[in-house]
Design a protein around this motif. Structure first.
Motif, PDB file in Angstrom:
ATOM      1  N   ALA A   1       0.837  -1.204   0.000  1.00 39.99           N
ATOM      2  CA  ALA A   1       0.000   0.000   0.000  1.00 39.99           C
ATOM      3  C   ALA A   1       0.875   1.259   0.000  1.00 39.99           C
ATOM      4  CB  ALA A   1      -0.916  -0.008   1.220  1.00 39.99           C
ATOM      5  N   CYS A   2       0.232   2.399  -0.116  1.00 39.95           N
ATOM      6  CA  CYS A   2       0.945   3.683  -0.113  1.00 39.95           C
ATOM      7  C   CYS A   2       0.294   4.646   0.882  1.00 39.95           C
ATOM      8  CB  CYS A   2       0.950   4.292  -1.513  1.00 39.95           C
ATOM      9  SG  CYS A   2       1.906   3.344  -2.717  1.00 39.95           S
ATOM     10  N   HIS A   3      -0.031   4.165   2.065  1.00 39.70           N
ATOM     11  CA  HIS A   3      -0.681   4.987   3.073  1.00 39.70           C
ATOM     12  C   HIS A   3       0.342   5.892   3.765  1.00 39.70           C
ATOM     13  CE1 HIS A   3      -4.175   2.573   2.378  1.00 39.70           C
ATOM     14  NE2 HIS A   3      -3.661   1.477   2.923  1.00 39.70           N
ATOM     15  N   CYS A   4      -0.142   6.980   4.315  1.00 41.22           N
ATOM     16  CA  CYS A   4       0.755   7.845   5.069  1.00 41.22           C
ATOM     17  C   CYS A   4       1.228   7.099   6.326  1.00 41.22           C
ATOM     18  CB  CYS A   4       0.057   9.150   5.457  1.00 41.22           C
ATOM     19  SG  CYS A   4      -1.410   8.959   6.475  1.00 41.22           S
ATOM     20  N   GLY A   5       2.450   7.390   6.729  1.00 38.82           N
ATOM     21  CA  GLY A   5       3.039   6.684   7.869  1.00 38.82           C
ATOM     22  C   GLY A   5       3.538   5.300   7.535  1.00 38.82           C
ATOM     23  N   ARG A   6       3.619   4.978   6.244  1.00 41.61           N
ATOM     24  CA  ARG A   6       3.996   3.631   5.810  1.00 41.61           C
ATOM     25  C   ARG A   6       5.359   3.220   6.343  1.00 41.61           C
ATOM     26  NH1 ARG A   6       6.946   1.979   1.251  1.00 41.61           N
ATOM     27  NH2 ARG A   6       6.402  -0.095   0.397  1.00 41.61           N
ATOM     28  N   GLN A   7       6.363   4.109   6.221  1.00 36.06           N
ATOM     29  CA  GLN A   7       7.720   3.768   6.654  1.00 36.06           C
ATOM     30  C   GLN A   7       7.768   3.461   8.147  1.00 36.06           C
ATOM     31  OE1 GLN A   7      10.856   3.941   4.632  1.00 36.06           O
ATOM     32  NE2 GLN A   7      11.488   2.730   6.389  1.00 36.06           N
ATOM     33  N   VAL A   8       7.138   4.305   8.939  1.00 38.09           N
ATOM     34  CA  VAL A   8       7.136   4.100  10.393  1.00 38.09           C
ATOM     35  C   VAL A   8       6.459   2.791  10.751  1.00 38.09           C
ATOM     36  CG1 VAL A   8       6.308   5.002  12.597  1.00 38.09           C
ATOM     37  CG2 VAL A   8       7.200   6.571  10.873  1.00 38.09           C
ATOM     38  N   LEU A   9       5.328   2.527  10.120  1.00 38.04           N
ATOM     39  CA  LEU A   9       4.587   1.314  10.443  1.00 38.04           C
ATOM     40  C   LEU A   9       5.362   0.069  10.024  1.00 38.04           C
ATOM     41  CD1 LEU A   9       2.045   0.294  11.716  1.00 38.04           C
ATOM     42  CD2 LEU A   9       0.867   0.495   9.528  1.00 38.04           C
ATOM     43  N   LEU A  10       5.993   0.109   8.845  1.00 36.62           N
ATOM     44  CA  LEU A  10       6.798  -1.035   8.420  1.00 36.62           C
ATOM     45  C   LEU A  10       7.938  -1.295   9.404  1.00 36.62           C
ATOM     46  CD1 LEU A  10       7.138  -0.579   4.537  1.00 36.62           C
ATOM     47  CD2 LEU A  10       5.928  -2.408   5.742  1.00 36.62           C
ATOM     48  N   ASP A  11       8.603  -0.243   9.813  1.00 38.84           N
ATOM     49  CA  ASP A  11       9.727  -0.413  10.739  1.00 38.84           C
ATOM     50  C   ASP A  11       9.277  -1.021  12.063  1.00 38.84           C
ATOM     51  OD1 ASP A  11      11.243   0.720   8.753  1.00 38.84           O
ATOM     52  OD2 ASP A  11      11.495   2.650   9.765  1.00 38.84           O
ATOM     53  N   ARG A  12       8.164  -0.519  12.594  1.00 38.16           N
ATOM     54  CA  ARG A  12       7.695  -1.044  13.882  1.00 38.16           C
ATOM     55  C   ARG A  12       7.208  -2.496  13.744  1.00 38.16           C
ATOM     56  NH1 ARG A  12       9.403   3.404  14.348  1.00 38.16           N
ATOM     57  NH2 ARG A  12      11.215   2.035  14.235  1.00 38.16           N
ATOM     58  N   LEU A  13       6.536  -2.803  12.652  1.00 34.05           N
ATOM     59  CA  LEU A  13       6.077  -4.175  12.443  1.00 34.05           C
ATOM     60  C   LEU A  13       7.257  -5.137  12.294  1.00 34.05           C
ATOM     61  CD1 LEU A  13       3.071  -3.607   9.995  1.00 34.05           C
ATOM     62  CD2 LEU A  13       2.936  -4.530  12.318  1.00 34.05           C
ATOM     63  N   LEU A  14       8.307  -4.678  11.630  1.00 28.55           N
ATOM     64  CA  LEU A  14       9.499  -5.518  11.499  1.00 28.55           C
ATOM     65  C   LEU A  14      10.145  -5.773  12.858  1.00 28.55           C
ATOM     66  CD1 LEU A  14      11.012  -4.074   8.218  1.00 28.55           C
ATOM     67  CD2 LEU A  14      10.429  -6.478   8.608  1.00 28.55           C
ATOM     68  N   GLU A  15      10.129  -4.799  13.727  1.00 28.71           N
ATOM     69  CA  GLU A  15      10.679  -4.991  15.074  1.00 28.71           C
ATOM     70  C   GLU A  15       9.848  -6.002  15.859  1.00 28.71           C
ATOM     71  OE1 GLU A  15      12.419  -0.427  15.139  1.00 28.71           O
ATOM     72  OE2 GLU A  15      10.796  -1.001  16.511  1.00 28.71           O
ATOM     73  N   VAL A  16       8.522  -5.925  15.704  1.00 30.76           N
ATOM     74  CA  VAL A  16       7.650  -6.931  16.338  1.00 30.76           C
ATOM     75  C   VAL A  16       7.954  -8.309  15.778  1.00 30.76           C
ATOM     76  CG1 VAL A  16       5.261  -7.712  16.576  1.00 30.76           C
ATOM     77  CG2 VAL A  16       5.808  -5.287  16.865  1.00 30.76           C
ATOM     78  N   PHE A  17       8.114  -8.364  14.450  1.00 29.21           N
ATOM     79  CA  PHE A  17       8.433  -9.648  13.812  1.00 29.21           C
ATOM     80  C   PHE A  17       9.737 -10.227  14.357  1.00 29.21           C
ATOM     81  CE2 PHE A  17      10.875 -11.779  10.432  1.00 29.21           C
ATOM     82  CZ  PHE A  17      10.111 -12.938  10.323  1.00 29.21           C
TER      83      PHE A  17
END
Length: 275
Positions: free
Chosen positions: A131-147
């Motif tokens: 997707a191309c939603h706003c806040g994409r970079q921040v959300l990807l980074d945090r989800l990767l940390e959870v992963f």
């Protein structure tokens, strides 16, 4: 059950920063500058992974590639059928002193189907990457940390790592002693006391610890303490207070242990690691 990861992340954090999301094809040389590790999630496609001149992995299904430390490598993907990648730099607080990074192998390749408890966060990751939603970079980074935290759980629960700290934390008895050292490094952890924590005899505990962790309990405790000392010194804590927090009776006792572990005195080490 004791929380095997809580004290680790209390002292040594990790962070992720996505740098690639989308298709790759052809030959791709991966930059390994600095002290970052790297995580690659291959959602689809066939990928040949090379470590220098060595053919390391052939990926033919959705998979994880994890490099806790820099390692020269390149990916080869057919021009006609690009592979879908999600890639991130992974930073371990403390660098070489970080016990999580040092407990992991140089590289790890696992099919995603071997990580069933990570399925939900992986679905969120891949959906957000497309997707191309706003806040994409921040959300990807945090989800990767959870992963990554979930990945460590899976590695322990499935006993993927056979030797080292994570192997010890996977053991139902040894984990008690290891967590005790992590949570209270300032304590006088004699072998008898650690064996009691593990509900084992002294001799059985000592032998099993050495076989599983790859070092004696005393050596492991020293490594854990010195890793904390390095972190505290870089934060600006005075040496006297650092010695007390790490369980050393004096600054000179700490300096001797520090030099035995790192090859430098605390002062010289700090000069070399200011940045």
């Amino acid at each position: 059950m004791v929380d095997r990861l809580a004290s680790l992340f209390e002292h040594f954090s990790l962070s992720a920063h996505t740098f690639q999301s989308g298709p790759l094809c052809g030959t791709n040389i991966v930059a390994t500058e600095g002290s970052f590790g790297q995580l690659h999630l291959i959602r689809e496609g066939n990928v040949a992974v090379w470590h220098g001149r060595k053919h390391a992995y052939s990926i033919t299904e959705p998979s994880l590639l994890f490099y806790p430390r820099p390692l020269q490598r390149h990916f080869v993907v057919a021009e006609q059928t690009p592979a879908q990648f999600l890639c991130a730099n992974v930073s371990f607080e403390g660098n070489e002193a970080n016990p999580i990074a040092s407990a992991l192998p140089d590289s790890l390749c696992l099919p995603l189907r071997a990580l069933p408890n990570c399925e939900q966060v992986l679905s969120l990751l891949f959906a957000e990457a497309q997707a191309c939603h706003c806040g994409r970079q921040v959300l990807l980074d945090r989800l990767l940390e959870v992963f990554l935290v979930q990945l460590l759980r899976e590695l322990m629960e499935n006993q993927v790592i056979k030797v080292g700290m994570l192997a010890g934390l996977a053991h139902q008895n040894l984990r008690r002693a290891i967590v005790a050292m992590h949570e209270q490094p300032e304590e006088d952890w004699a072998v008898e006391r650690l064996a009691n924590e593990a509900h084992m005899s002294r001799s059985v505990f000592s032998n099993l610890f050495r076989e599983t962790i790859g070092q004696t309990p005393a050596k492991y405790l020293q490594s854990w303490r010195i890793g904390l000392v390095q972190k505290w010194l870089k934060s600006g804590m005075p040496l006297k207070l650092v010695a007390e927090e790490a369980g050393y009776k004096s600054e000179s006792a700490l300096s001797r242990a520090f030099k035995a572990q790192s090859g430098l005195s605390p002062r010289l080490w700090l000069i070399d690691n200011r940045n």
